[in-house]
Design a protein around this motif. Structure first.
Motif, PDB file in Angstrom:
ATOM      1  N   GLN A 141      -9.784  28.232  55.931  1.00  0.00           N
ATOM      2  CA  GLN A 141      -9.512  27.853  54.549  1.00  0.00           C
ATOM      3  C   GLN A 141      -9.801  29.015  53.606  1.00  0.00           C
ATOM      4  N   GLY A 142      -8.996  29.112  52.595  1.00  0.00           N
ATOM      5  CA  GLY A 142      -9.193  30.128  51.575  1.00  0.00           C
ATOM      6  C   GLY A 142      -8.079  30.057  50.552  1.00  0.00           C
ATOM      7  N   ASP A 143      -8.251  30.800  49.492  1.00  0.00           N
ATOM      8  CA  ASP A 143      -7.204  30.894  48.462  1.00  0.00           C
ATOM      9  C   ASP A 143      -6.361  32.129  48.777  1.00  0.00           C
ATOM     10  N   ILE A 144      -5.114  31.883  49.214  1.00  0.00           N
ATOM     11  CA  ILE A 144      -4.204  32.972  49.576  1.00  0.00           C
ATOM     12  C   ILE A 144      -3.033  32.957  48.609  1.00  0.00           C
ATOM     13  N   SER A 145      -2.722  34.102  48.041  1.00  0.00           N
ATOM     14  CA  SER A 145      -1.580  34.209  47.124  1.00  0.00           C
ATOM     15  C   SER A 145      -0.631  35.302  47.596  1.00  0.00           C
ATOM     16  N   TYR A 146       0.603  35.269  47.054  1.00  0.00           N
ATOM     17  CA  TYR A 146       1.655  36.195  47.474  1.00  0.00           C
ATOM     18  C   TYR A 146       2.274  36.835  46.241  1.00  0.00           C
ATOM     19  N   HIS A 147       2.673  38.117  46.366  1.00  0.00           N
ATOM     20  CA  HIS A 147       3.069  38.879  45.181  1.00  0.00           C
ATOM     21  C   HIS A 147       4.253  39.790  45.476  1.00  0.00           C
ATOM     22  N   PHE A 148       4.830  40.312  44.385  1.00  0.00           N
ATOM     23  CA  PHE A 148       5.974  41.224  44.417  1.00  0.00           C
ATOM     24  C   PHE A 148       7.210  40.505  44.955  1.00  0.00           C
ATOM     25  N   ALA A 149       7.734  40.873  46.122  1.00  0.00           N
ATOM     26  CA  ALA A 149       9.008  40.316  46.584  1.00  0.00           C
ATOM     27  C   ALA A 149       8.883  38.931  47.208  1.00  0.00           C
ATOM     28  N   ALA A 150       7.670  38.411  47.341  1.00  0.00           N
ATOM     29  CA  ALA A 150       7.457  37.126  48.001  1.00  0.00           C
ATOM     30  C   ALA A 150       6.982  36.065  47.016  1.00  0.00           C
ATOM     31  N   VAL A 151       7.543  34.851  47.110  1.00  0.00           N
ATOM     32  CA  VAL A 151       7.153  33.721  46.276  1.00  0.00           C
ATOM     33  C   VAL A 151       6.877  32.533  47.188  1.00  0.00           C
ATOM     34  N   ARG A 152       5.723  31.910  47.008  1.00  0.00           N
ATOM     35  CA  ARG A 152       5.378  30.745  47.815  1.00  0.00           C
ATOM     36  C   ARG A 152       6.219  29.551  47.380  1.00  0.00           C
ATOM     37  N   ASN A 153       6.824  28.893  48.367  1.00  0.00           N
ATOM     38  CA  ASN A 153       7.605  27.685  48.132  1.00  0.00           C
ATOM     39  C   ASN A 153       6.660  26.494  48.259  1.00  0.00           C
ATOM     40  N   ALA A 154       6.136  26.016  47.119  1.00  0.00           N
ATOM     41  CA  ALA A 154       5.109  24.981  47.128  1.00  0.00           C
ATOM     42  C   ALA A 154       5.597  23.695  47.772  1.00  0.00           C
ATOM     43  N   ALA A 155       6.851  23.345  47.564  1.00  0.00           N
ATOM     44  CA  ALA A 155       7.378  22.092  48.087  1.00  0.00           C
ATOM     45  C   ALA A 155       7.400  22.055  49.609  1.00  0.00           C
ATOM     46  N   LEU A 156       7.551  23.209  50.238  1.00  0.00           N
ATOM     47  CA  LEU A 156       7.652  23.265  51.698  1.00  0.00           C
ATOM     48  C   LEU A 156       6.355  23.680  52.375  1.00  0.00           C
ATOM     49  N   SER A 157       5.376  24.081  51.590  1.00  0.00           N
ATOM     50  CA  SER A 157       4.122  24.577  52.139  1.00  0.00           C
ATOM     51  C   SER A 157       3.120  23.457  52.358  1.00  0.00           C
ATOM     52  N   ALA A 158       2.164  23.708  53.244  1.00  0.00           N
ATOM     53  CA  ALA A 158       1.102  22.759  53.551  1.00  0.00           C
ATOM     54  C   ALA A 158      -0.132  23.561  53.932  1.00  0.00           C
ATOM     55  N   PRO A 159      -1.319  22.939  53.947  1.00  0.00           N
ATOM     56  CA  PRO A 159      -2.520  23.681  54.347  1.00  0.00           C
ATOM     57  C   PRO A 159      -2.341  24.343  55.712  1.00  0.00           C
ATOM     58  N   GLY A 160      -2.614  25.641  55.760  1.00  0.00           N
ATOM     59  CA  GLY A 160      -2.479  26.390  57.003  1.00  0.00           C
ATOM     60  C   GLY A 160      -1.068  26.818  57.323  1.00  0.00           C
ATOM     61  N   ARG A 161      -0.114  26.493  56.445  1.00  0.00           N
ATOM     62  CA  ARG A 161       1.284  26.855  56.707  1.00  0.00           C
ATOM     63  C   ARG A 161       2.016  27.053  55.382  1.00  0.00           C
ATOM     64  N   ASP A 162       2.111  28.297  54.947  1.00  0.00           N
ATOM     65  CA  ASP A 162       2.809  28.616  53.710  1.00  0.00           C
ATOM     66  C   ASP A 162       4.228  29.061  54.014  1.00  0.00           C
ATOM     67  N   VAL A 163       5.157  28.561  53.209  1.00  0.00           N
ATOM     68  CA  VAL A 163       6.555  28.965  53.326  1.00  0.00           C
ATOM     69  C   VAL A 163       6.873  29.861  52.130  1.00  0.00           C
ATOM     70  N   LEU A 164       7.407  31.041  52.418  1.00  0.00           N
ATOM     71  CA  LEU A 164       7.687  32.026  51.372  1.00  0.00           C
ATOM     72  C   LEU A 164       9.179  32.286  51.271  1.00  0.00           C
ATOM     73  N   ASP A 165       9.634  32.511  50.066  1.00  0.00           N
ATOM     74  CA  ASP A 165      10.985  33.009  49.828  1.00  0.00           C
ATOM     75  C   ASP A 165      10.864  34.480  49.458  1.00  0.00           C
ATOM     76  N   VAL A 166      11.467  35.336  50.280  1.00  0.00           N
ATOM     77  CA  VAL A 166      11.318  36.781  50.124  1.00  0.00           C
ATOM     78  C   VAL A 166      12.668  37.409  49.805  1.00  0.00           C
ATOM     79  N   ASN A 167      12.693  38.210  48.751  1.00  0.00           N
ATOM     80  CA  ASN A 167      13.892  38.949  48.351  1.00  0.00           C
ATOM     81  C   ASN A 167      13.673  40.425  48.674  1.00  0.00           C
TER      82      ASN A 167
END
Length: 565
Positions: A141-167
Motif C-alpha cells: 500500500q502507498g500513494d502512487i501517482s503518475y506524471h507527464f505522458a501518463a494519466v491514471r484512469n480512475a474508473a478502471l483502476s483498483a487497489p494494487g492495479r492502476d490502469v494508465l492512458d499513455v500518450n
C-alpha cells in the motif's frame, strides 16, 4: 523442437516462477522463431544497453527497464532530484521500504526528500514507443501517482492495479511514490505495456517488437546488458537477480539473457566482469549449461576492450600484470599478458564446467582492430611462463572491432570535416583524400587492419571474428559538441550510401577470411555520441544500414566450418 530443448525450456520456466499453458508454448514463447531465420546467418549483433532512455523497449514489463530511484522534494517549489539515493531504505529486491532517510547509510548526509520516483521512456524519442493502456500491478500500500505522458484512469483502476492512458507523443512518463504504508510497502511492481497484463505479460517476457528486430542474428552479445565496462561485480552471490525491481543499467540476470538466446535460436555471447572470481566464473558457466538449450553454443570473453584506457578494467588488468610480472616489458605489455592469462583461466574454467559438452564453449580473445600486437601479445602471453601460450587454452576465436571512419570525428580534422557535404563525407569513406587521413579512406584503412589480424589469428589456429563492427562516425575529445559534425554524421547514417558502404565492408570481411561478424548495435538513437543502431527505433523498417545487413544475410549463407551447428 527436440525433447532436451523442451526440458531446458521448462526448467527455466520453473526458475522464472512462470506458469504457462502448454497450448500457448509455441505462440507465446517463440514469436516466429519456429523456423529459424538465423540458421545460416553470418551476422550477429550487440544489444543496446537496457536503460529507460534507450529507444529499444525490450520487455513486456517496462518496470524492468526503468530509471534507478530518484529522490524528490515535492514541497514548495519542489526539487526533481535531491540526489539522496544513498539514503534510501530499500528491501532485498530494491523496492523502497519507507520514505524515512537512512542516515547511517554510507554516503548519506543532510537528506531532503519526501517522495521517490522512477522514469519510463525518458529519452528524446517521443512517439517511438507504444501509446495506449498500461497496467501497473503491485503488492502493498502507498500513494502512487503518475506524471507527464501518463494519466491514471480512475474508473478502471483498483487497489494494487492502476490502469494508465499513455500518450507516447508527449515524451516519457514518471511513477512517483508519495507515501508508504508502514510495514506494507509497494513491492513486486510491474508495468505491463499495451497488449499485455499480469496474465499474459510474464510468459511473453520479451516485447514482440524487440524480438522481431533481432530474429536474423546468429549470435547475441550481451556486453551492454551485463554492464561489463567498469563493472564492480566480483562474487556470484552479488549477481543481479530475477526478483530485482529492475534489470536496467547493467543489472541483467543471467536467466533472462539465457532465455532470450534459447527463445531466439541465437548463441549467447557473455563478457565476464573483470573482477569476477574463479567461483563466479565457474558458477556462471554451470548455470548457463543448466539453462541454455543444449543445441546452442555459448561464446565467452573476459571483460571488454581491456586495451582501452577509458574503461576501469584496463587499469585493473594492468595492475594485476604489474603484480604478476614485475618490471618485465612495458606496462601495456603486462596488461596484455595478464589479459591473456586471465582469459585462458576463464576458458579453462568454462570448459571444465561444461565437461563432456566443452565443445559448446567458444572462448574468444579480444584485440584492438588497429593494433595486431594486442592480439599476438595476449595470445602468446610470453610473460606467463607457467601457462604460455594463452591461445593453447582452448581458444577458438580472436575478435576485433573493425569500425570504419573513426578518425573523422577527431578534433584534428574538425575544421575541414565540419564544412563537408554528405557527398564529400562519402567520398572520403570510399576513396580518401583528407589531409592527414589514411591513404584510400576509411574502408581501405580498416581493410589493412583485418588483413593483419587474419594473418596473426591464422598463425595461432584461431578463427577471426568481430566482437563489434560497423561505422564509427562520432565526435570525440570534445568534438561531440560540434553541431555541424553531429548533423553530418547522423545524416550520413540515414543515407542510402551508408548501406552501400556497409555492403562493401562486409564483402571485404568475407573475402579476407573473416568469420562471424557482430554488428554494433541492434538499435539505438542517433546523436552527438554516435549513431550506432542498425535502426534508431523499433517502429522503423528499411533503414539503409539494417537493409544492408539483412541483404548480406540473404546473399551470404555463413561460410565457415560448423557455422550451422
Amino acid at each position: 523442437m527436440s525433447l532436451p530443448a523442451l526440458l531446458v525450456r521448462l526448467s527455466l520456466l520453473a526458475a522464472l516462477c512462470i506458469a504457462l499453458p502448454a497450448a500457448a508454448f509455441d505462440t507465446i514463447w517463440r514469436n516466429g522463431f519456429d523456423y529459424p531465420a538465423n540458421r545460416n546467418s553470418p551476422l550477429g549483433t550487440n544489444l543496446d544497453g537496457v536503460v529507460d532512455y534507450s529507444t529499444s523497449y525490450n520487455f513486456t514489463d517496462a518496470m524492468k527497464q526503468s530509471r534507478s530511484w530518484i529522490t524528490a522534494d515535492t514541497s514548495g517549489a519542489g526539487v526533481f532530484d535531491t540526489d539522496d539515493r544513498a539514503c534510501l531504505d530499500l528491501d532485498e529486491n530494491g523496492y523502497v521500504r519507507s520514505l524515512t532517510p537512512q542516515t547511517g547509510n554510507p554516503g548519506c548526509s543532510t537528506p531532503s526528500y519526501n517522495a521517490v520516483s522512477t522514469l519510463f521512456f525518458f529519452g528524446d524519442f517521443p512517439g517511438h514507443y507504444p501509446s495506449g493502456r498500461y497496467i501497473v500491478t503491485y503488492e502493498g500500500q502507498g500513494d502512487i501517482s503518475y506524471h507527464f505522458a501518463a494519466v491514471r484512469n480512475a474508473a478502471l483502476s483498483a487497489p494494487g492495479r492502476d490502469v494508465l492512458d499513455v500518450n507516447a507523443n508527449a515524451g516519457g512518463w514518471m511513477l512517483r511514490i508519495n507515501a508508504i504504508a508502514a510495514g506494507n510497502h509497494p513491492r513486486n511492481i510491474h508495468v505491463w505495456m499495451p497488449g499485455f497484463d499480469e496474465h499474459s505479460g510474464p510468459s511473453q517476457l520479451f516485447h514482440p517488437d524487440f524480438l522481431a528486430l533481432i530474429r536474423r542474428n546468429k549470435v547475441l552479445r550481451f556486453m551492454d546488458w551485463m554492464g561489463t565496462n567498469n563493472s564492480s561485480q566480483q562474487e556470484y552471490a552479488g549477481r543481479p537477480q530475477l526478483a530485482d525491481v529492475r534489470w536496467s543499467e547493467g543489472n541483467m540476470p543471467l536467466e533472462v539473457m539465457v532465455e532470450l538466446a534459447s527463445r531466439s535460436d541465437a548463441h549467447p555471447w557473455f563478457t565476464l566482469p573483470h573482477r569476477a572470481s574463479d567461483d563466479y566464473m565457474t558458477r556462471f558457466a554451470q548455470d548457463v549449461k543448466r539453462l541454455l538449450r543444449p543445441d546452442l553454443r555459448v561464446y565467452v570473453e573476459y571483460s571488454n576492450e581491456v586495451w582501452n584506457g577509458q574503461f576501469s578494467q584496463g587499469a585493473y588488468v594492468e595492475a594485476q600484470g604489474d603484480a604478476a610480472y614485475g618490471n618485465q616489458g612495458s606496462g601495456f605489455d603486462r596488461r596484455l599478458n595478464w589479459y591473456g592469462q586471465r582469459s585462458a583461466q576463464l576458458c579453462d574454467l568454462w570448459k571444465s564446467a561444461f565437461g563432456a559438452q566443452a565443445g559448446r564453449v567458444v572462448c574468444v580473445l579480444g584485440a584492438q582492430a588497429a593494433n595486431a600486437y594486442t592480439l599476438t601479445q595476449a595470445a602468446d602471453c610470453p610473460l606467463w611462463t607457467a601457462g604460455r601460450p594463452c591461445s593453447a587454452h582452448g581458444f577458438s576465436a580472436a575478435a576485433i572491432a573493425p569500425y570504419f571512419g573513426g578518425y573523422l570525428g577527431h578534433p584534428n580534422h574538425a575544421a575541414t570535416v565540419q564544412t563537408w557535404t554528405p557527398t564529400q563525407l562519402f567520398a572520403e569513406i570510399n576513396g580518401g583524400g583528407l589531409a592527414g587521413g589514411p591513404a584510400g579512406g576509411s574502408l581501405t584503412e580498416v581493410q589493412g587492419w583485418i588483413t593483419a589480424h587474419r594473418a596473426a589469428a591464422q598463425q595461432r589456429s584461431l578463427q577471426l571474428v568481430t566482437y563489434e563492427g560497423g561505422q564509427h562516425l562520432a565526435g570525440v575529445l570534445g568534438n561531440e559538441n560540434n553541431d555541424a559534425i553531429t548533423s553530418l554524421f547522423t545524416g550520413a547514417n540515414r543515407d542510402a550510401r551508408m548501406g552501400t558502404a556497409y555492403t562493401q565492408h562486409l564483402n571485404f570481411w568475407k573475402s579476407a577470411g573473416g568469420g562471424l561478424f557482430m554488428h554494433f548495435t541492434a538499435s539505438s538513437g542517433y546523436g552527438k555520441f554516435g549513431s550506432w543502431g542498425a535502426v534508431e527505433y523499433l517502429d522503423q523498417t528499411g533503414t539503409p544500414k539494417h537493409s544492408a545487413l539483412m541483404q548480406f544475410i540473404d546473399d551470404n549463407p555463413c561460410w565457415w566450418a560448423d557455422c550451422e551447428d
